[in-house]
Design a protein around this motif. Structure first.
Motif, PDB file in Angstrom:
ATOM      1  N   ARG A 111     -32.349  -5.551  -0.272  1.00 22.42           N
ATOM      2  CA  ARG A 111     -32.500  -6.673  -1.192  1.00 22.42           C
ATOM      3  C   ARG A 111     -33.933  -7.147  -1.085  1.00 22.42           C
ATOM      4  N   LEU A 112     -34.402  -7.835  -2.108  1.00 19.69           N
ATOM      5  CA  LEU A 112     -35.719  -8.453  -2.042  1.00 19.69           C
ATOM      6  C   LEU A 112     -35.585  -9.924  -1.642  1.00 19.69           C
ATOM      7  N   LEU A 143     -37.700  -1.311  -8.008  1.00 23.06           N
ATOM      8  CA  LEU A 143     -38.596  -2.318  -7.453  1.00 23.06           C
ATOM      9  C   LEU A 143     -39.842  -1.675  -6.853  1.00 23.06           C
ATOM     10  N   ARG A 144     -39.782  -0.377  -6.557  1.00 19.55           N
ATOM     11  CA  ARG A 144     -40.947   0.375  -6.076  1.00 19.55           C
ATOM     12  C   ARG A 144     -41.537   1.102  -7.282  1.00 19.55           C
ATOM     13  N   SER A 189     -28.910  -4.551  -9.082  1.00 21.82           N
ATOM     14  CA  SER A 189     -28.191  -5.327 -10.096  1.00 21.82           C
ATOM     15  C   SER A 189     -28.554  -6.800 -10.119  1.00 21.82           C
ATOM     16  N   ARG A 190     -29.145  -7.328  -9.029  1.00 22.48           N
ATOM     17  CA  ARG A 190     -29.405  -8.768  -8.960  1.00 22.48           C
ATOM     18  C   ARG A 190     -30.651  -9.140  -9.764  1.00 22.48           C
ATOM     19  N   PRO A 191     -30.509  -9.970 -10.792  1.00 22.31           N
ATOM     20  CA  PRO A 191     -31.672 -10.350 -11.597  1.00 22.31           C
ATOM     21  C   PRO A 191     -32.774 -11.018 -10.781  1.00 22.31           C
ATOM     22  N   ASP A 192     -32.388 -11.809  -9.755  1.00 28.64           N
ATOM     23  CA  ASP A 192     -33.415 -12.533  -9.002  1.00 28.64           C
ATOM     24  C   ASP A 192     -34.331 -11.597  -8.228  1.00 28.64           C
ATOM     25  N   ASP A 193     -33.821 -10.443  -7.796  1.00 28.59           N
ATOM     26  CA  ASP A 193     -34.679  -9.465  -7.119  1.00 28.59           C
ATOM     27  C   ASP A 193     -35.778  -8.967  -8.054  1.00 28.59           C
ATOM     28  N   GLU A 239     -36.854 -10.516 -10.791  1.00 31.90           N
ATOM     29  CA  GLU A 239     -37.753 -11.623 -11.122  1.00 31.90           C
ATOM     30  C   GLU A 239     -38.787 -11.829 -10.011  1.00 31.90           C
ATOM     31  N   ALA A 240     -38.327 -11.817  -8.762  1.00 34.33           N
ATOM     32  CA  ALA A 240     -39.251 -12.012  -7.644  1.00 34.33           C
ATOM     33  C   ALA A 240     -40.252 -10.872  -7.545  1.00 34.33           C
ATOM     34  N   GLY A 241     -39.796  -9.654  -7.843  1.00 36.15           N
ATOM     35  CA  GLY A 241     -40.678  -8.495  -7.779  1.00 36.15           C
ATOM     36  C   GLY A 241     -41.522  -8.290  -9.014  1.00 36.15           C
TER      37      GLY A 241
END
Length: 290
Positions: free
Chosen positions: A39-40, A72-73, A102-106, A108-110
């Motif tokens: 997770r991020l 995310l990479r 699947s988590r939108p917040d990951d 968004e943060a990345g």
């Protein structure tokens, strides 16, 4: 069926000495693989960095990202270099498990676009293999180092959607099911086998799964606390995950038996407690200590 174990790197308060000690004891106890989840926006550690540390203190046990959120990479060349480095450090023990997340917040943060991540993951798999092949062939310039394993680290793709299963059948060396329980795993595995045949792939796909566990007097407390935190934004799905967690000796043995019946090649037991004695306890229950 092989039995691996996750490192406690997504549990709050885990220290470096906990991870190193866990890796050493897991190898001594006879587990097949050390796994990491990703997770991020969580306290979880970065998987490849963690596995590099585990590689340095072990000599036999496999190392697996189970899984790494590959979109995310977004710099695939850098990801190829990072994975090949861990593979070299470990003497070819790395399995690279990838999924779309699947988590939108990951995302968004990345600062990474979530839409289209499935197609991008498929492209990444192709590019990873190209980078590794160039390095192994000694082509210049190329992204090195060259992985130890011919054709690079084993690539296991995750996800339960039809598109994810098709991608695994077309591009992966196998499929990894999340901690959704043996029934959903069996359904996904059967679909994957059928798609594998449709794609004209030779041999059989490698089938891997996760199951959460904690043993001992406070086992239910640990599974409840950790899984409700990790899956806090998953809605009712967290209740499904909790029902499938092994918080007793009987449930652990039962879950292992059900995954064996479902045709799983390797089950990774992901810890809900960072107590080092969990490693020895699980190994003893499953007869890994000889």
């Amino acid at each position: 069926m092989k039995i691996g174990i996750g490192l406690p790197t997504s549990l709050a308060g885990t220290a470096g000495e906990d991870v190193v000690g866990w890796a050493v004891r897991a190898e001594e106890a006879g587990f097949s693989t050390l796994g990491t989840i990703d997770r991020l926006l969580h306290t979880s550690w970065e998987p490849l960095t963690t596995l590099a540390a585990a590689a340095a203190v072990t000599g036999r046990i496999g190392l697996a990202t189970s899984i790494l959120i590959s979109p995310l990479r977004s710099n695939t060349a850098l990801l190829a270099k990072q994975a090949a480095t861990v593979d070299r450090l470990s003497g070819g023990r790395l399995t690279l498990g990838l999924a779309v997340g699947s988590r939108p917040d990951d995302f968004e943060a990345g600062q990474v676009e979530k839409t289209g991540r499935g197609a991008r993951t498929g492209t990444q798999v192709t590019e990873l293999r190209r980078h590794w092949a160039d390095a192994q062939a000694g082509r210049e310039p190329s992204v090195g180092p060259a992985p130890v394993r011919r054709n690079g680290p084993e690539l296991i793709l995750g996800g339960h959607s039809p598109a994810a299963l098709r991608r695994a059948a077309r591009l992966g060396d196998g499929w990894i099911g999340g901690g959704t329980g043996p029934v959903m795993f069996a359904q996904g595995a059967q679909s994957l086998r059928e798609l594998w045949a449709e794609e004209g792939r030779e041999g059989s796909p490698r089938l891997v799964a996760l199951a959460y566990f904690a043993l001992g007097e406070d086992a239910t407390k640990h599974t409840e606390g950790y899984l409700r935190s990790y899956y806090r934004d998953a809605g009712p799905f967290v209740e499904h995950i909790l029902r499938g967690a092994a918080d007793s000796v009987g449930k652990l043995r039962g879950i292992v038996g059900k995954y064996t019946e479902a045709g799983c090649d390797e089950l990774l037991l992901m810890p809900c407690s960072r107590d080092l004695d969990q490693v020895t306890a699980a190994a003893a229950v499953l007869g890994l200590l000889g």
